[in-house]
Design a protein around this motif. Structure first.
Motif, PDB file in Angstrom:
ATOM      1  N   GLU A 259       0.817  -1.224   0.000  1.00 51.01           N
ATOM      2  CA  GLU A 259       0.000   0.000   0.000  1.00 51.01           C
ATOM      3  C   GLU A 259       0.843   1.264   0.000  1.00 51.01           C
ATOM      4  N   ASN A 260       2.133   1.125   0.276  1.00 54.64           N
ATOM      5  CA  ASN A 260       2.981   2.309   0.395  1.00 54.64           C
ATOM      6  C   ASN A 260       4.191   2.178  -0.525  1.00 54.64           C
ATOM      7  N   PRO A 261       3.926   2.320  -1.823  1.00 57.36           N
ATOM      8  CA  PRO A 261       5.013   2.101  -2.784  1.00 57.36           C
ATOM      9  C   PRO A 261       6.195   3.038  -2.546  1.00 57.36           C
ATOM     10  N   PHE A 262       5.984   4.114  -1.823  1.00 56.88           N
ATOM     11  CA  PHE A 262       7.071   5.066  -1.577  1.00 56.88           C
ATOM     12  C   PHE A 262       7.997   4.610  -0.463  1.00 56.88           C
ATOM     13  N   ALA A 263       7.647   3.541   0.276  1.00 57.99           N
ATOM     14  CA  ALA A 263       8.480   3.091   1.389  1.00 57.99           C
ATOM     15  C   ALA A 263       9.458   2.038   0.897  1.00 57.99           C
ATOM     16  N   GLY A 264      10.730   2.201   1.211  1.00 63.59           N
ATOM     17  CA  GLY A 264      11.715   1.269   0.666  1.00 63.59           C
ATOM     18  C   GLY A 264      12.877   0.962   1.580  1.00 63.59           C
TER      19      GLY A 264
ATOM     20  N   ARG B  13       3.895   7.939  14.194  1.00 55.00           N
ATOM     21  CA  ARG B  13       4.389   6.879  13.311  1.00 55.00           C
ATOM     22  C   ARG B  13       3.533   6.763  12.061  1.00 55.00           C
TER      23      ARG B  13
ATOM     24  N   ALA C 260       6.521   2.385  10.713  1.00 51.95           N
ATOM     25  CA  ALA C 260       5.103   2.283  10.408  1.00 51.95           C
ATOM     26  C   ALA C 260       4.455   1.045  11.036  1.00 51.95           C
TER      27      ALA C 260
ATOM     28  N   GLN D  68      13.239   8.770   3.043  1.00 56.79           N
ATOM     29  CA  GLN D  68      11.946   8.094   3.072  1.00 56.79           C
ATOM     30  C   GLN D  68      10.966   9.059   3.740  1.00 56.79           C
TER      31      GLN D  68
ATOM     32  N   GLN E   8      10.721  10.289   8.155  1.00 59.80           N
ATOM     33  CA  GLN E   8      11.902   9.815   8.874  1.00 59.80           C
ATOM     34  C   GLN E   8      12.542  10.901   9.728  1.00 59.80           C
TER      35      GLN E   8
ATOM     36  N   THR F 126      10.107   9.183  -3.287  1.00 58.70           N
ATOM     37  CA  THR F 126      11.112   9.212  -2.216  1.00 58.70           C
ATOM     38  C   THR F 126      12.500   9.092  -2.837  1.00 58.70           C
TER      39      THR F 126
ATOM     40  N   ALA G  82      11.842   2.439   7.560  1.00 56.37           N
ATOM     41  CA  ALA G  82      10.513   2.971   7.252  1.00 56.37           C
ATOM     42  C   ALA G  82       9.448   1.956   7.672  1.00 56.37           C
TER      43      ALA G  82
END
Ligand SMILES: Cc1cc2nc3c(=O)[nH]c(=O)nc-3n(C[C@H](O)[C@H](O)[C@H](O)COP(=O)(O)OP(=O)(O)OC[C@H]3O[C@@H](n4cnc5c(N)ncnc54)[C@H](O)[C@@H]3O)c2cc1C
Ligand SMILES: Cc1cc2nc3c(=O)[nH]c(=O)nc-3n(C[C@H](O)[C@H](O)[C@H](O)COP(=O)(O)OP(=O)(O)OC[C@H]3O[C@@H](n4cnc5c(N)ncnc54)[C@H](O)[C@@H]3O)c2cc1C
Lengths: 508, 401
Positions: free
Chosen positions: A435-440, B162, A448, B37, B40, B181, A444
């Motif tokens: 659901e969070n393609p921006f998290a890598g 968070r 979350a 990211q 952060q 990002t 992170a």
């Protein structure tokens, strides 16, 4: 507060003991802190004196007894046992210490030899728990610190691994060595590291019934064995020990299956059985699973270096799967990227007791030299030679037994808990990544999903979390990154912070 | 060829995520660019207090500065309303709980501070009342006997740091926004009636340079705001503050409120997960770069004096915290401005570029976002933004590249 030590060593295993001895022999004033009751670390762990009898050290390390005896009786070495180092802070000119009273009481670093800039010149405050008072804490000042904190068992998450009765090989051995305690009667062992065979043999000797030893990898090919030959010289005794284990297990009728992985732990409230399945050369399950009844499963796929203090201090780390994962970057003197902070033994790459001892020796010598003590070139060359020789052996072990992390990760099903402190399942993490393609990054996901935020500080789940990130994003585990570490690297009660004050009357 | 957007948001903390979501909701084509990211930095590291009373740092320097700080009250009142509705509007929980907040006094002097502070806040329209120690302990049995009085504001509470920022970013994504990002903005130059945003995208494979265009650019870069101002030749003065926070292992719920102190730096609350968060503004040491300015890209160092002071402050008023196992103490860096009031508005002399930062910008983030979007649309913002106009500093000093 007492005056600064030249060197504080964290960890009294082969690396820490050898470093302390070398540094003290060269004239340094050394303090060794270890959370265990006695020196020896993992490999030289023995029963407490209350048990009586003669000290029993593993036979593969002829130097062990003398090292411990000499270190323990050395007048230049002080020991603090039963105390955990929960953080290390650089002493800075403007950073007054706890009570604000002794801002100027830093160690005299006028010593011209200590030329490195930055924190090293002002030293470090090493924060410890207080063995006599769980609400208390301690603080010692050091001109240099050596992180010789060893390694811990590599965790592998499989369905049912949180059931009581699932244990890591190192822990099982720890119970045997320190308390002569057999953790279960009917045991399945699964893994890939040679320690698994040693533990199986020790459990057998202690009266356990070994239901099966399931080794993930296949039988070594002739080519592999040929490549392993350089490891033999100087390590005949160790290899002999291992062969002895296998012989005794086979003689006792123990089933040792290769190319086999555990797919599930069965049981209601405790372990009652283990599902084992055939695996291919890449450790991926190929056939259907069968059930082996047992009341314990012992997992042994390798070790992760204990790098939390190095992380907390801001040292750079590098990802090296075969060497145990994240290892502390260092130069030829074993100094990390934080000036004044050195590393020896497993945190520089998991390589076993022999190499840990040799690295400890070199670190002790180079620290003494950096603090202006005369150190003969011959001694340095000797330590370097011993590291090289040990690394021939450890390099082969690392290559032959390198964990196949991607395959191990696939043993976890969506419902498997990846983070056991915060009970975060694989599906929660995979779902978040979806659901969070921006998290890598692993951090992170930690922020979350809370995986890695519990009391174990992520030691259990970091590699799985990073593996899931890497898989979802098609990158390497190194790119997915690692968790940051903070004070306290192991939990302490809030009042232990207050106890850091120089003068309790000055607490605001 | 460059990609074209209605608006580009620089920075993926709470403010940037709120901006992206609100803009996307209005139908704008939005890209959010974050160097690291999401979440952060300050937005993921802060205490998550939704505080509307004046804080200790505002009352500790005497009455004049308290009066100045109180000028931000309209923003806070707006923020209280904003947070109460945000989760519902977004359709996702942000962990908001507004169960009231205390500001505590343990000495007669502090009681006097509370009395004057409460009166001042009431003048500005804040719902806050003064309780004696026993009244406070009836509402909050966990408070120690040393508490002599407390100012209680029922609106105060917490949100989950968070999840709040990433949840808003997900909302933006659902509405078609782009969230990139590992993408750092390195230059901002006028292009036609709008702006060209130059950025560098980093990955395992290497670096890729991007050029994006937009009618408006929103600077939501927290402590890096001054640096972005430099790209525009504009002085946006901010002061970085490195602050410490600690968190305990989860424990059974016992503190439903936000707890602050009138005489020492303290904020304490229990999160929805049962962990107890302890902070309040105890300083850490920011490393300095070679040129003597704060090095915002290195990790600040914890101070032992802060570990001791913060723990003592917490145990003093909530004794049960003494035995709680602490699992982490970390440092985050946040911004204040030279006059303690936030920066909210158009970047002076750079039409189409907007900025917001400074102060309790977690609490105020959603209000900042709402205000900037109104300004960008040429609509009147809900509140008078003049006291926060970034031009007030530009008039003082004029920086040129
Ligand atoms: C259970 C187990 C069994 C092993 N068996 C073998 C084997 O048979 N053969 C082999 O070659 N290798 C074995 N290893 C690998 C082992 O790591 C090395 O052989 C060797 O012990 C490494 O020496 P070391 O000094 O680097 O670390 P260790 O021996 O692990 O010593 C590290 C010490 O640091 C202490 N410590 C760590 N963190 C802190 C802290 N924060 N505060 C205070 N003290 C701290 C620990 O208590 C420990 O005593 C085993 C490892 C484990 C975990
Ligand atoms: C310890 C601590 C406790 C706090 N407690 C509270 C509290 O309880 N309540 C409260 O209201 N406030 C609190 N604050 C303040 C609050 O956290 C911040 O004001 C707020 O989070 C700022 O949000 P932001 O989105 O503006 O900035 P940030 O969260 O800092 O985000 C800015 C982002 O911009 C990115 N960025 C910077 N430069 C570039 C570039 N060139 N290109 C792309 N991206 C860039 C950064 O990587 C960063 O992710 C606290 C702060 C700290 C440090």
């Amino acid at each position: 507060m007492s005056a600064a030590h030249d060197l504080v060593v964290v960890g009294a295993g082969p690396a820490g003991a050898a470093a302390a001895l070398a540094a003290a022999d060269a004239g340094l004033d050394v303090l060794v802190v270890d959370e265990q009751r006695a020196a020896g670390g993992q490999i030289l762990r023995t029963t407490p004196p209350e048990f009586g009898g003669r000290r029993k050290l593993p036979t593969g390390y002829p130097w062990a007894g003398e090292l411990l005896d000499r270190a323990r009786s050395h007048p230049g070495i002080a020991w603090r046992h039963g105390a955990t180092v929960f953080g290390i802070l650089p002493v800075t000119a403007d950073a007054s210490s706890a009570g604000g009273a002794d801002a100027s009481a830093g160690p005299g670093s006028a010593d011209g030899a200590d030329a490195s800039a930055g924190p090293a010149s002002a030293g470090f405050d090493v924060l410890t728990s207080d063995p006599a008072d769980p609400a208390g804490s301690g603080r010692v000042r050091a001109r240099r610190v050596l992180i010789a904190s060893g390694a811990y068992d590599m965790p592998v998450a499989i369905p049912g691994w949180t059931l009581p009765g699932v244990m890591m090989a190192g822990a099982v051995q720890g119970f045997l060595k320190s308390q002569r305690l057999r953790v279960a009667d009917r045991v399945v062992l699964a893994g890939s590291h040679p320690l698994l065979l040693i533990v199986a043999d020790q459990l057998l000797a202690a009266g356990a019934r070994i239901e099966e030893v399931a080794i993930a990898r296949g039988i070594p090919s002739p080519v592999e064995l040929l490549r392993a030959l350089p490891a033999v010289p100087g390590h005949v005794r160790l290899l002999g020990e291992l062969a002895g284990c296998v012989l005794r297990l086979l003689r006792a009728g123990v089933r040792i299956s290769t190319g086999t992985v555990p797919t599930e732990v069965l049981g209601d409230g405790r372990v009652q059985g283990v599902r084992l399945a055939r695996a291919d050369r890449g450790w991926r399950q190929t056939g259907p699973a069968r059930t082996v009844e047992a009341d314990a499963l012992v997992l042994g796929y390798g070790f992760h270096p204990s790098t939390e203090l190095a992380r907390q201090l801001g040292c750079a780390l590098d990802w090296d799967s075969a060497q145990g994962g994240w290892i502390v970057r260092h130069d030829a003197q074993l100094e990390t990227t934080v000036p004044g902070v050195h590393v020896a033994g497993e945190p520089s790459g998991v390589a076993g007791a022999e190499q840990s001892r040799a690295e400890g020796e070199l670190a002790g010598l180079t620290i003494a030299a950096a603090l202006g003590r005369p150190v003969p070139e011959r001694a340095l060359a000797g330590a370097r030679r011993r590291i090289r020789s040990a690394s021939r052996f450890s390099g082969v072990v690392q290559r032959m037994f390198a964990p196949r992390r991607e395959a191990l990760l696939e043993l976890a099903t969506p419902a498997t808990e990846i983070c056991r402190c915060e009970t975060v399942t694989r599906s929660t993490i995979d779902g978040f990544l979806d659901e969070n393609p921006f998290a890598g990054t692993a951090d992170a996901v930690k922020l979350a999903c809370r995986s890695g935020m519990g009391p174990c500080q992520g030691r259990y789940c970091e590699s799985a979390v990073a593996g899931l990130v890497a898989k979802a994003r098609g990158t390497g585990v190194g790119e997915a990154g690692r968790f940051a570490a903070h004070i306290p690297v192991k939990p302490v009660p809030l009042q232990a912070y207050v106890a850091l004050a120089d003068d309790p009357a000055e607490v605001p | 060829m460059s990609e074209r957007y209605d608006s580009i948001v620089v920075g993926g903390g709470l403010l940037g995520a709120a901006l992206a979501w609100m803009l996307a909701r209005e139908g704008a084509r939005v890209a959010l660019l974050e160097r690291d990211q999401l979440n952060q930095h300050a937005s993921g590291q802060n205490a998550g207090s939704l505080h509307f009373q004046l804080e200790y740092r505002m009352v500790e320097h005497g009455w004049e500065s308290a009066r100045t700080a109180a000028e931000a009250m309209p923003l806070h009142l707006e923020a209280a309303r904003e947070w109460a509705a945000l989760g519902d509007e977004l359709g996702e929980s942000l962990g908001v709980a507004q169960q009231g907040g205390f500001m505590l006094a343990e000495t007669a002097e502090q009681v006097e501070v509370l009395r004057r502070k409460t009166a001042l806040e009431q003048e500005w329209g804040l719902d806050v009342r003064l309780l004696d120690g026993d009244e406070a302990r009836r509402l909050a049995p966990y408070l120690s006997d040393s508490v002599l009085a407390a100012a209680f504001c029922p609106l105060e509470g917490k949100a989950d740091t968070r999840i709040a920022g990433p949840a808003l970013a997900r909302g933006a994504l659902r509405l078609g926004a782009e969230v990139r990002t590992r993408t750092e903005v390195v230059d901002l130059v006028p292009a036609g009636s709008g702006w060209a945003v130059h950025a560098v995208e980093r990955s395992e494979a290497g670096e890729r340079r991007l050029r994006l265009e937009a009618d408006t650019v929103m600077l939501a870069a927290g402590v890096w705001t001054t640096r972005l101002g430099q790209l525009l030749d504009v002085s946006l003065p901010t002061i970085p503050l490195a602050l410490m926070m600690s968190v305990s292992a989860p424990t059974a719920p016992f503190v439903p409120h936000l707890v602050q102190h009138a005489g020492t730096k303290l904020s304490l609350k229990q999160t929805g997960n049962g962990t107890v968060l302890i902070g309040g503004g105890w300083p850490a040491r920011l490393p300095l770069a070679a040129d003597g300015t704060p090095d915002l890209d290195s990790r600040p160092t914890l101070l032992q004096s802060s570990l001791v002071g913060n723990a003592a402050a917490a145990i003093g008023v909530v004794p049960r915290t003494a035995s709680l196992p602490i699992v982490r103490s970390w440092v985050g860096t946040t911004t204040v401005t030279p006059d303690q009031l936030p920066l909210v508005g158009q970047v002076p002399g750079r039409p189409g570029v907007f900025v917001a930062t400074g102060g309790s910008a977690f609490t105020l983030g959603p209000s900042f976002a709402r205000s900037l979007i109104a300004l960008a649309d040429g609509r009147p913002p809900g509140i008078d933004l003049h006291p926060y106009d970034p031009a007030r500093f530009e008039r003082l000093s004029h920086a040129r590249r």
